[in-house]
Enzyme design. Structure first.
Site, short mmCIF file in Angstrom:
data_model
loop_
_atom_site.label_atom_id
_atom_site.label_comp_id
_atom_site.label_asym_id
_atom_site.label_seq_id
_atom_site.Cartn_x
_atom_site.Cartn_y
_atom_site.Cartn_z
N GLU A 33 -14.35 29.93 -11.60
CA GLU A 33 -13.26 30.22 -12.56
C GLU A 33 -13.78 30.25 -13.98
OE1 GLU A 33 -10.57 31.85 -11.67
OE2 GLU A 33 -9.97 30.19 -10.38
N HIS A 34 -13.35 31.28 -14.69
CA HIS A 34 -13.81 31.51 -16.07
C HIS A 34 -15.33 31.68 -16.11
CE1 HIS A 34 -9.99 31.06 -18.22
NE2 HIS A 34 -9.68 30.20 -17.26
N SER A 67 9.98 50.31 -12.01
CA SER A 67 9.60 49.13 -11.23
C SER A 67 10.84 48.39 -10.77
CB SER A 67 8.74 48.19 -12.08
OG SER A 67 8.63 46.94 -11.40
N ALA A 125 2.50 34.31 -11.96
CA ALA A 125 1.94 33.26 -11.10
C ALA A 125 0.42 33.19 -11.18
CB ALA A 125 2.37 33.49 -9.66
N SER A 128 -2.66 37.87 -10.27
CA SER A 128 -3.14 39.20 -10.65
C SER A 128 -2.16 40.33 -10.38
CB SER A 128 -4.46 39.54 -9.94
OG SER A 128 -5.48 38.87 -10.58
N SER A 129 -0.91 40.11 -10.76
CA SER A 129 0.04 41.22 -10.60
C SER A 129 -0.37 42.39 -11.49
CB SER A 129 1.47 40.77 -10.91
OG SER A 129 1.53 40.22 -12.19
N ASP A 174 -10.59 40.22 -11.35
CA ASP A 174 -9.31 40.55 -10.71
C ASP A 174 -9.31 41.98 -10.18
OD1 ASP A 174 -8.73 38.09 -11.69
OD2 ASP A 174 -7.38 38.77 -13.26
N TYR A 224 -6.78 32.04 -23.58
CA TYR A 224 -7.83 32.67 -22.77
C TYR A 224 -8.89 33.28 -23.70
CZ TYR A 224 -10.01 35.68 -19.28
OH TYR A 224 -10.91 36.29 -18.44
C1 GLA Z 1 -8.03 35.82 -15.35
C2 GLA Z 1 -8.92 36.98 -15.78
C3 GLA Z 1 -10.22 37.02 -14.97
C4 GLA Z 1 -10.90 35.65 -14.95
C5 GLA Z 1 -9.91 34.55 -14.62
C6 GLA Z 1 -10.52 33.18 -14.77
O1 GLA Z 1 -7.57 36.02 -14.05
O2 GLA Z 1 -8.24 38.20 -15.66
O3 GLA Z 1 -11.06 38.02 -15.49
O4 GLA Z 1 -11.57 35.41 -16.15
O5 GLA Z 1 -8.75 34.60 -15.43
O6 GLA Z 1 -11.51 32.98 -13.83
#
Ligand code: GLA
Length: 389
Positions: A33-34, A67, A125, A128-129, A174, A224
């Site tokens: 993550e990140h 949508s 949520a 990745s919508s 994503d 972020y």
């Molecule tokens: C979001 C971003 C991704 C990634 C994650 C954290 O989902 O879109 O590119 O950086 O956060 O891992």
């Protein structure tokens, strides 16, 4: 999802028939993550909750987007010659951005189209919508206009939509997971080289439970972007001492020797997470390959602690879920996605899931006063044309 129903909604909204069906999944990230935007590794999977679309070309240059998740926005209409970002177009900027950058890349999109979207991903949520809508639109355009564009190129165009159109400085994870996902596979992706390896996600006897905090992700985009620039800053400071192109080039051992050279504790913590998380992801991929789920779960837990203590992106709600899951015997549990609210995931013995969900739900309610939602993750194929099975 009922294909007939979707098609009849398309007919109701656009007063025409014969739309084609497409689907793009959402994603969870198992670990890593990140780490995508620092050129490290990630281990996501596409999931069967995602976004459906019905679409058809038009004889003119009008693009009409609707949508079912944002009925109040009505039909968003635009002309093929005017695809710039417009704040008032809201959700429709995601598909519009894909059209915009595919046109810029030389894509021969020479007529308008009607697209009806129907998402099953809960809003906000962190599943990745937005990448799901982007890759869905990309797959639609590729098919309707026979575009010569690879999956990786589509993922990169989706990332460009986020970075340049929407203004979130996100990485490639994503879009890549949503586009390239494979049923029952996790994707080990090297985000620097964009090389990937499919690893069977064989959690035999276990289920992946998605636990939604149902907490609105406030200021998520600005925090972020802030984390990302802290990593950039840490990298540029370390480059005075070491010839490295990214934080992901460092092992944790090397970083331990360098960390005192960083100018402040915040940068030390951010970089420590980035380096350790990248290393954990590689170890987790090895553990998954050798079916060592115990080690895999421990690495997930360590990932959450690092995101909580060093990267500081969890917040009380995600901590409450992960910590309740640990207490209730999950093999591993951690936040997934960007953090600041959204979802956590837990690996739970199949037979224990109902009891697990009841117990975590009650811990969460008493700690936060909120109701969590739970879904079982099924690992899906990536964005493509869709036929009801
Ligand atoms: C979001 C971003 C991704 C990634 C994650 C954290 O989902 O879109 O590119 O950086 O956060 O891992």
């Amino acid at each position: 999802m009922d294909a007939k129903l979707l098609k009849s909604r398309f007919e109701d909204i656009f007063k025409r028939s014969n739309g084609e069906l497409f689907f793009a999944p959402g994603r969870i990230n198992l670990i890593g993550e990140h780490t995508d935007y620092i050129g490290g590794h990630v281990l996501p999977c596409a999931i069967t909750i995602g976004t459906y679309a019905v679409c058809a070309k038009r004889g003119d240059h009008q693009i009409r987007l609707y949508s079912e998740n944002f009925p109040d926005s009505g039909i968003v209409c635009l002309d093929l010659s005017a695809t710039a970002y417009k704040k008032e177009d809201g959700w429709a900027n995601y598909p519009k951005g894909m059209i915009h950058y595919l046109l810029k890349a030389g894509g021969q999109i020479d007529s308008g189209m009607d697209i009806l979207f129907h998402g099953t991903i809960p809003n906000g949520a962190g599943l990745s919508s937005s990448a799901s809508i982007e890759m869905l639109t990309g797959s639609i355009l590729k098919k309707l206009f026979s575009l010569d564009v690879s999956d990786t190129e589509l993922a990169l165009i989706g990332k460009r939509v986020e970075n340049e159109f929407i203004g979130v400085n996100s990485g490639i994870m994503d879009q890549f997971a949503v586009q390239k996902g494979k049923k029952n596979m996790a994707i080990l992706l090297n985000c620097d080289k964009l090389e990937h390896e499919m690893i069977p996600a064989a959690f035999n006897g276990y289920k992946i439970v998605i636990m939604n905090t149902n907490k609105r992700r406030e200021l998520a985009a600005s925090k972020y972007n802030e984390r990302r620039s802290e990593c950039d800053e840490a990298l540029s400071e370390l480059r005075q001492y070491r010839n490295i192109a990214s934080l992901a080039e460092l092992t944790s051992e090397e970083f331990n020797k360098l960390e005192s050279l960083l100018s402040c504790e915040t940068l030390r913590k951010r970089a420590r997470h980035a380096v350790n998380e990248n290393e954990r992801t590689l170890s987790a991929a090895e553990a998954l390959k050798s079916n060592d789920l115990k080690t895999f779960g421990e690495l997930m837990n360590a990932s959450h602690r690092s995101l909580r203590d060093d990267y500081e992106v969890t917040g009380d709600e995600l901590d409450a879920l992960a910590e309740a899951a640990w207490k209730e015997g999950a093999l591993g549990a951690r936040m997934t996605g960007a953090g600041f609210g959204g979802c956590a995931i837990a690996i739970v013995e199949s037979e224990e899931t109902a009891g697990f969900i009841r117990a975590v739900s009650s811990h969460y309610r008493s700690r936060t006063g909120l109701e969590a939602s739970f879904y079982i993750a099924d690992i899906s194929d990536g964005a493509a044309e869709w036929r009801e099975k």
